[in-house]
Design a protein around this motif. Structure first.
Motif, PDB file in Angstrom:
ATOM      1  N   TYR A  24       0.847  -1.207   0.000  1.00  0.00           N
ATOM      2  CA  TYR A  24       0.000   0.000   0.000  1.00  0.00           C
ATOM      3  C   TYR A  24       0.880   1.254   0.000  1.00  0.00           C
ATOM      4  CZ  TYR A  24      -3.547   3.323   1.626  1.00  0.00           C
ATOM      5  OH  TYR A  24      -4.394   4.397   1.757  1.00  0.00           O
ATOM      6  N   ARG A  25       0.536   2.224  -0.847  1.00  0.00           N
ATOM      7  CA  ARG A  25       1.262   3.498  -0.851  1.00  0.00           C
ATOM      8  C   ARG A  25       0.636   4.421   0.184  1.00  0.00           C
ATOM      9  NH1 ARG A  25       1.093   8.560  -3.271  1.00  0.00           N
ATOM     10  NH2 ARG A  25      -0.755   8.056  -4.496  1.00  0.00           N
ATOM     11  N   ILE A  26       1.414   4.803   1.169  1.00  0.00           N
ATOM     12  CA  ILE A  26       0.891   5.635   2.253  1.00  0.00           C
ATOM     13  C   ILE A  26       0.756   7.079   1.779  1.00  0.00           C
ATOM     14  CG2 ILE A  26       2.081   4.108   3.893  1.00  0.00           C
ATOM     15  CD1 ILE A  26       3.920   6.535   4.553  1.00  0.00           C
ATOM     16  N   PRO A  27       0.017   7.918   2.512  1.00  0.00           N
ATOM     17  CA  PRO A  27      -0.086   9.326   2.132  1.00  0.00           C
ATOM     18  C   PRO A  27       1.287   9.983   2.020  1.00  0.00           C
ATOM     19  CG  PRO A  27      -1.686   8.794   3.833  1.00  0.00           C
ATOM     20  CD  PRO A  27      -0.804   7.596   3.695  1.00  0.00           C
ATOM     21  N   THR A  28       1.370  10.999   1.184  1.00  0.00           N
ATOM     22  CA  THR A  28       2.637  11.702   1.002  1.00  0.00           C
ATOM     23  C   THR A  28       2.998  12.491   2.261  1.00  0.00           C
ATOM     24  OG1 THR A  28       1.628  13.715   0.160  1.00  0.00           O
ATOM     25  CG2 THR A  28       2.101  11.965  -1.443  1.00  0.00           C
TER      26      THR A  28
ATOM     27  N   THR B   3       6.017   6.129  -0.949  1.00  0.00           N
ATOM     28  CA  THR B   3       6.466   5.305   0.170  1.00  0.00           C
ATOM     29  C   THR B   3       5.436   4.214   0.404  1.00  0.00           C
ATOM     30  OG1 THR B   3       7.579   7.195   1.175  1.00  0.00           O
ATOM     31  CG2 THR B   3       7.140   5.305   2.600  1.00  0.00           C
ATOM     32  N   PHE B   4       5.900   2.971   0.512  1.00  0.00           N
ATOM     33  CA  PHE B   4       4.999   1.825   0.525  1.00  0.00           C
ATOM     34  C   PHE B   4       5.215   0.962   1.771  1.00  0.00           C
ATOM     35  CE2 PHE B   4       5.488   3.195  -3.774  1.00  0.00           C
ATOM     36  CZ  PHE B   4       4.269   2.977  -4.385  1.00  0.00           C
ATOM     37  N   VAL B   5       4.137   0.307   2.185  1.00  0.00           N
ATOM     38  CA  VAL B   5       4.225  -0.667   3.272  1.00  0.00           C
ATOM     39  C   VAL B   5       4.946  -1.891   2.739  1.00  0.00           C
ATOM     40  CG1 VAL B   5       2.926  -2.145   4.856  1.00  0.00           C
ATOM     41  CG2 VAL B   5       2.073   0.147   4.287  1.00  0.00           C
ATOM     42  N   CYS B   6       5.934  -2.367   3.477  1.00  0.00           N
ATOM     43  CA  CYS B   6       6.657  -3.554   3.029  1.00  0.00           C
ATOM     44  C   CYS B   6       6.522  -4.659   4.051  1.00  0.00           C
ATOM     45  CB  CYS B   6       8.127  -3.241   2.746  1.00  0.00           C
ATOM     46  SG  CYS B   6       9.049  -2.580   4.138  1.00  0.00           S
ATOM     47  N   ALA B   7       6.843  -5.859   3.644  1.00  0.00           N
ATOM     48  CA  ALA B   7       6.727  -7.016   4.528  1.00  0.00           C
ATOM     49  C   ALA B   7       7.686  -6.851   5.685  1.00  0.00           C
ATOM     50  CB  ALA B   7       7.039  -8.302   3.763  1.00  0.00           C
ATOM     51  N   SER B   8       7.160  -6.924   6.906  1.00  0.00           N
ATOM     52  CA  SER B   8       7.991  -6.766   8.102  1.00  0.00           C
ATOM     53  C   SER B   8       8.530  -8.105   8.554  1.00  0.00           C
ATOM     54  CB  SER B   8       7.167  -6.153   9.243  1.00  0.00           C
ATOM     55  OG  SER B   8       7.893  -6.158  10.434  1.00  0.00           O
ATOM     56  N   GLU B   9       9.805  -8.128   8.945  1.00  0.00           N
ATOM     57  CA  GLU B   9      10.381  -9.346   9.501  1.00  0.00           C
ATOM     58  C   GLU B   9       9.924  -9.568  10.933  1.00  0.00           C
ATOM     59  OE1 GLU B   9      14.582  -8.962   9.195  1.00  0.00           O
ATOM     60  OE2 GLU B   9      14.597  -9.101   7.030  1.00  0.00           O
ATOM     61  N   ASP B  10       9.232  -8.568  11.480  1.00  0.00           N
ATOM     62  CA  ASP B  10       8.757  -8.653  12.855  1.00  0.00           C
ATOM     63  C   ASP B  10       9.910  -8.917  13.815  1.00  0.00           C
ATOM     64  OD1 ASP B  10       6.877  -8.516  14.862  1.00  0.00           O
ATOM     65  OD2 ASP B  10       6.464 -10.664  14.814  1.00  0.00           O
TER      66      ASP B  10
END
Length: 236
Positions: free
Chosen positions: A27-31, A67-74
């Motif tokens: 997901y592309r977050i707000p600028t 800027t995008f949400v990426c997979a988190s390694e947690d």
């Protein structure tokens, strides 16, 4: 009124969106401009929040795209070549910090402890055992031996209010660090303290610290291997 720094409030907002699934991976977050208007803060404040989340692996920047949400390694992360207060680390990630003090006692150094601290057998030593939590999940079991001669007020401290690291840093300024890191099969006490499954790996950081020429502290720091990583950066 919320006294939390503004950039941390923005970080928490973004993390809540990610963790709730409202902003999924990709997901592309707000600028930055949109977040600046939404929170009525400076762009520098928004930029700080986003830079932190990029560094923590929650977001990824794509030049001229967004800027995008990426997979988190947690996985929580700590610097290997530095010593930081774990409470500050947890709060900086936008999480709630707490701990449980299991032991805080005076001992006479046996052979193993005497070697750890470079003292004579039978010397006065203070020992503490603490589990540190992030959002109520255990991320570190800390076993620490302290030379009583160099930190005489150690047993009087309330380590639910400040960490041993913070107390020692303020009273015995750090001059040198020695540490090793290894992957281990944890014993049942470590597994129970960190809520590890039977086959879950564990990272052990063995650390000794000096103040001037004085060897002040020796600590064993256990971390869940699936939820923690140690990093280093060397400038040449």
């Amino acid at each position: 009124m919320d006294q939390t720094p503004l950039y941390l409030q923005i970080k928490r907002f973004i993390l809540q969106k990610i963790q709730s699934g409202e902003w999924p991976v990709g997901y592309r977050i707000p600028t930055e401009f949109e977040l600046t208007d939404a929170f009525n803060v400076s762009r520098m404040t928004v930029n700080k929040a986003i830079r932190d989340l990029v560094a923590e692996g929650q977001l990824a920047r794509r030049p001229r795209v967004g800027t995008f949400v990426c997979a988190s390694e947690d996985k929580a992360e700590s610097p290997l070549l530095d010593i930081r207060n774990i409470a500050a680390e947890v709060l900086q990630r936008g999480q709630h910090y707490s701990n449980k003090v299991i032991k805080q006692v005076a001992l006479e150094a046996d052979e193993t402890v005497a070697i750890k601290l470079g003292v004579m057998l039978g010397s006065a030593v203070y020992y503490s055992e603490i589990v540190h939590y992030a959002d109520d999940k255990p991320i570190q079991l800390e076993l620490r031996w302290v030379n009583a001669s160099y930190a005489p007020g150690y047993l009087e401290q309330d380590f639910t209010l400040l960490t041993p690291n913070q107390y020692l840093s303020e009273n015995c300024p750090l001059s040198a660090i020695e540490h090793t890191v290894e992957a281990i099969v944890p014993d049942i006490h470590v597994r129970n303290s960190l809520r590890l499954s039977a086959n879950e790996p564990c990272l052990l950081l063995n650390r000794r610290t000096w103040s001037g020429e004085r060897l002040v502290s020796s600590a064993l720091l256990y971390h869940p291997g699936t939820k923690y990583k140690l990093s280093s950066k060397v400038c040449v």
